[in-house]
Design an enzyme around this catalytic site. Structure first.
Site, PDB file in Angstrom:
ATOM      1  N   PHE A 229      27.811 -47.135 -16.893  1.00 22.52           N
ATOM      2  CA  PHE A 229      27.703 -45.843 -17.571  1.00 22.52           C
ATOM      3  C   PHE A 229      28.464 -45.923 -18.879  1.00 22.52           C
ATOM      4  O   PHE A 229      29.640 -46.254 -18.900  1.00 22.52           O
ATOM      5  CB  PHE A 229      28.258 -44.709 -16.706  1.00 22.52           C
ATOM      6  CG  PHE A 229      28.052 -43.360 -17.336  1.00 22.52           C
ATOM      7  CD1 PHE A 229      26.816 -42.734 -17.273  1.00 22.52           C
ATOM      8  CD2 PHE A 229      29.076 -42.731 -18.022  1.00 22.52           C
ATOM      9  CE1 PHE A 229      26.604 -41.498 -17.874  1.00 22.52           C
ATOM     10  CE2 PHE A 229      28.875 -41.483 -18.627  1.00 22.52           C
ATOM     11  CZ  PHE A 229      27.636 -40.872 -18.552  1.00 22.52           C
TER      12      PHE A 229
ATOM     13  N   ASP B 224      34.300 -51.333 -22.200  1.00 20.49           N
ATOM     14  CA  ASP B 224      34.264 -49.876 -22.179  1.00 20.49           C
ATOM     15  C   ASP B 224      35.383 -49.411 -21.253  1.00 20.49           C
ATOM     16  O   ASP B 224      35.245 -49.434 -20.030  1.00 20.49           O
ATOM     17  CB  ASP B 224      32.898 -49.390 -21.691  1.00 20.49           C
ATOM     18  CG  ASP B 224      32.827 -47.862 -21.622  1.00 20.49           C
ATOM     19  OD1 ASP B 224      33.890 -47.200 -21.632  1.00 20.49           O
ATOM     20  OD2 ASP B 224      31.706 -47.335 -21.535  1.00 20.49           O
TER      21      ASP B 224
ATOM     22  N   LYS C 207      38.341 -40.236 -22.498  1.00 17.99           N
ATOM     23  CA  LYS C 207      38.861 -39.527 -21.317  1.00 17.99           C
ATOM     24  C   LYS C 207      40.373 -39.271 -21.342  1.00 17.99           C
ATOM     25  O   LYS C 207      40.804 -38.284 -21.909  1.00 17.99           O
ATOM     26  CB  LYS C 207      38.404 -40.242 -20.046  1.00 17.99           C
ATOM     27  CG  LYS C 207      36.889 -40.094 -19.829  1.00 17.99           C
ATOM     28  CD  LYS C 207      36.448 -40.294 -18.409  1.00 17.99           C
ATOM     29  CE  LYS C 207      35.046 -39.763 -18.189  1.00 17.99           C
ATOM     30  NZ  LYS C 207      33.976 -40.755 -18.378  1.00 17.99           N
TER      31      LYS C 207
END
Ligand code: PLP
Length: 412
Positions: A141, A226, A255
């Site tokens: 993702f 990532d 995040k």
């Protein structure tokens, strides 16, 4: 004087919001540390952190101080002018990582968008346009912009959005042989989450990351990690790659970076950064002083040795607690992940029921997440105390007891 606030509820969502989300019935209104309260004054223990974002808990005093101080000084300039908080944050991130250059964005997707564009530009300017292939992995993702979602490895997220950007190859995760076969002179980047987060809390094996590094070096393409979810202390070191002994060419993070304020960063080396020359990429809000001032306070707090020690200690406590619940009720098949990024895969007889556990948890006052239909994801605050972990696990235990009891009754 301000007009009185309009009364709103979960029902209002269905009236005025696009239906791409299906939020829970609970509407939280306040948070403090690892606790939250909803509109009815009910209290919840937070093992979710807004999907691994509020890593220092809710309303951490140092973040509130940084936010209010900057709010009274300067919010926004655009990138026509630089600003002190962005420069300080960039310097701090280079101290904490392999990188010597930083690009700021506002979300994980945007940081990845920048990384993928940079990888294409870097390869095409040095080798020509044939070297444009991006290799990524099933279940990965990378966000929801069209490029990021296309690089991601879940077909259900791209269906109906075609035509998709081309030149993207998906391979099985942790498959060294498949990767070795696929990387070629046409590859411009290999993109890996050190722990696949949304894809089920699946850590990369050390051999896989090492092989990816070697292949990228051999074929002169970039290794992009990532770390949108794994970064910022979540895995027990500032970035997860540190534990693998593998250094990327580009790292993206978001995040936990701002502790809840929207901010993201792409980190890279001097050599690669030169390819993102003046005018090649940009963002209106990226690196604004308000977000970067809060992020600097968050980064400094996260990087403290005592915060990282707490991630390790609470991570162990969580693992033991989850394994105890697994033994007691047979719902989980063990536990996996790193630090405080933990996944409890559902056992064979509970397949597809991770959401039931989350819903039962909320009934018992603990907020957990899913990572797909088969994994319960637990991502508490990095500074959560031992007693709060104990209490959250007790509530999760009660939730699983309720589900197991209902199952037994149904089968009797
Ligand atoms: C959440 C996430 C993203 C997307 O971040 P947004 O801020 O939602 O755009 C990208 N990559 C990973 C690994 C993520 O966990």
């Amino acid at each position: 004087m301000n007009a009185p606030a309009l009364p709103v509820s979960r029902k209002t969502f269905d009236e005025v919001m696009v239906p791409n989300y299906a939020p829970n019935e609970i509407v939280p209104v306040r948070g403090e540390g690892s606790r939250m309260w909803d509109q009815n004054g009910r209290e919840y223990l937070d093992f979710a952190c807004g999907i691994a974002v509020t890593g220092l808990g809710h309303c951490h005093p140092k973040l509130v101080a940084a936010l209010t101080e900057q709010a009274n000084k300067l919010w926004h300039l655009s990138n026509v002018m630089t600003n002190e908080p962005a420069l300080r944050l960039a310097k701090r991130l280079t101290e904490l990582s392999f990188a010597s250059k930083v690009f700021f964005a506002n979300s994980g997707s945007e940081a990845n968008e920048a990384a993928f564009k940079l990888a294409r530009k870097h390869a095409s300017s040095r080798h020509g346009s044939a070297k444009h292939e991006i290799i990524s992995f099933f279940n990965a993702f990378h966000g929801r912009t069209l490029f990021a979602v296309s690089v991601g490895g879940q077909e259900k997220y791209t269906q109906g959005f075609e035509p998709l950007p081309g030149g993207i190859t998906h391979l099985p995760f942790n498959d060294v042989a498949a990767l070795t076969k696929a990387v070629s002179s046409r590859t411009c980047a290999v993109v890996i989450e050190p722990v696949q987060g949304e894809g089920g809390v699946m850590p990369a094996t050390p051999e896989f990351l090492k092989a990816a590094r070697e292949l990228c070096t051999r074929h002169d393409c970039l290794l992009i990690l990532d770390e949108v979810q794994t970064g910022n202390g979540r895995c027990g070191t500032y970035f997860a790659y540190e534990q693998y002994g593998v250094t990327p060419d580009i790292l993206t993070t978001a995040k936990g970076l701002g502790g809840g304020i929207p901010v993201a960063a792409m980190l890279t080396t001097d050599a690669v950064a030169t390819s993102l020359a003046f005018g090649t990429h940009g963002s209106t809000y990226g690196g604004n002083p308000l977000a970067t001032a809060v992020a600097l306070a968050a980064v400094n707090e996260i990087a403290l040795p005592e915060t990282m020690a707490n991630v390790k200690a609470r991570g162990e406590q969580m693992r033991e607690g989850i394994l105890a619940i697994a033994r007691r009720y047979g719902v989980f098949d063990g536990v996996r992940g790193m630090g405080l990024l933990l996944g409890a895969p559902m056992s064979a007889s509970w397949k597809g029921r991770a959401k039931d556990v989350v819903n039962a948890g909320l009934r018992h006052g603990v907020w957990c997440l899913v990572a797909g239909a088969d994994v319960v994801r637990l991502v508490p605050s990095l500074v959560i105390g031992e007693a709060d972990v104990e209490e959250g696990l007790r509530r999760l235990d009660a939730a699983c007891a309720e589900l197991a009891g209902a199952s037994r009754a149904a089968n009797a």
